[in-house]
Motif scaffolding. Sequence first.
Motif, PDB file in Angstrom:
ATOM      1  N   ILE A  30      15.054 -13.756  43.728  1.00  0.00           N
ATOM      2  CA  ILE A  30      14.741 -14.931  42.928  1.00  0.00           C
ATOM      3  C   ILE A  30      14.304 -16.102  43.811  1.00  0.00           C
ATOM      4  N   ALA A  31      14.785 -16.169  45.048  1.00  0.00           N
ATOM      5  CA  ALA A  31      14.387 -17.263  45.943  1.00  0.00           C
ATOM      6  C   ALA A  31      12.891 -17.209  46.235  1.00  0.00           C
ATOM      7  N   ARG A  34      11.215 -18.519  43.131  1.00  0.00           N
ATOM      8  CA  ARG A  34      11.398 -19.980  43.063  1.00  0.00           C
ATOM      9  C   ARG A  34      10.404 -20.671  43.992  1.00  0.00           C
ATOM     10  N   ARG A  37       7.105 -20.930  42.326  1.00  0.00           N
ATOM     11  CA  ARG A  37       7.085 -22.041  41.361  1.00  0.00           C
ATOM     12  C   ARG A  37       6.898 -23.365  42.074  1.00  0.00           C
ATOM     13  N   LYS A  38       7.638 -23.557  43.149  1.00  0.00           N
ATOM     14  CA  LYS A  38       7.569 -24.824  43.873  1.00  0.00           C
ATOM     15  C   LYS A  38       6.204 -25.035  44.524  1.00  0.00           C
ATOM     16  N   ALA A  45       4.589 -16.585  39.403  1.00  0.00           N
ATOM     17  CA  ALA A  45       6.048 -16.618  39.288  1.00  0.00           C
ATOM     18  C   ALA A  45       6.491 -16.066  37.942  1.00  0.00           C
ATOM     19  N   GLN A  65      19.375 -16.951  36.440  1.00  0.00           N
ATOM     20  CA  GLN A  65      18.398 -17.705  37.220  1.00  0.00           C
ATOM     21  C   GLN A  65      16.980 -17.453  36.704  1.00  0.00           C
ATOM     22  N   GLU A  69      14.424 -20.331  35.569  1.00  0.00           N
ATOM     23  CA  GLU A  69      13.068 -20.430  36.131  1.00  0.00           C
ATOM     24  C   GLU A  69      12.010 -20.382  35.025  1.00  0.00           C
ATOM     25  N   THR A  72      11.886 -23.658  33.322  1.00  0.00           N
ATOM     26  CA  THR A  72      11.267 -24.661  34.191  1.00  0.00           C
ATOM     27  C   THR A  72       9.751 -24.512  34.194  1.00  0.00           C
ATOM     28  N   GLU A 103      18.470 -27.870  42.000  1.00  0.00           N
ATOM     29  CA  GLU A 103      17.419 -26.865  42.126  1.00  0.00           C
ATOM     30  C   GLU A 103      16.327 -27.006  41.057  1.00  0.00           C
ATOM     31  N   TYR A 104      16.672 -27.598  39.928  1.00  0.00           N
ATOM     32  CA  TYR A 104      15.745 -27.697  38.804  1.00  0.00           C
ATOM     33  C   TYR A 104      15.522 -29.151  38.415  1.00  0.00           C
TER      34      TYR A 104
END
Length: 192
Positions: A30-31, A34, A37-38, A45, A65, A69, A72, A103-104
Amino acid sequence: MKSFPAFVSISIITVMLAVSTLASEDIHDIADIRLLRKMGMHEEARGYLLVLKNDPATSESVLRQVYAELTTIAWLTGGREPAETAAREALERYYDIEIDKDEYPAEVASIFDDLRLRLFCETSIMSDPAGANLRVDARRIGNTPVTGLMLPPGEHVLNLTMIGFKDEEMKITVSRDKHNDYAVTLKKDLYE
């Protein structure tokens, strides 16, 4: 030739390594998603998230998670309405989902908080004696007393256990139009 400060060079190298790892489609956790996404790679994603969401081997903690995500990304790409739809789906599966506010985006946490208040009922569960292990619908909650527990309306099964006392199971019905306060008296176990 213009030189860059060391931290800028390291940042550029870090981004290049991240992009090359992501480009290899070697997404392991998941990292990594993420990070996509970032970096603004929302569709990529979302694709990986949907694979994880539909994979029966995905663990419950990762699925929580995944839903955060997806919500988000829905907020980033479509605004509040699609994010509420995604958050509602998440809360229907995991009514106790927690959104890491570090984180969000704060707006996503707010969407979950607002929906939780509209969809769930605040419930308190006490025991005599206090300190009993509490499960609601087979999900470990903690030790009594428990206040501010958000449960969906309807029937739920409470299980309370404590060394030296008989296990107690109790069905409760929570609703929005009443106080949902429950107290359970545990009976001594004569065989211990």
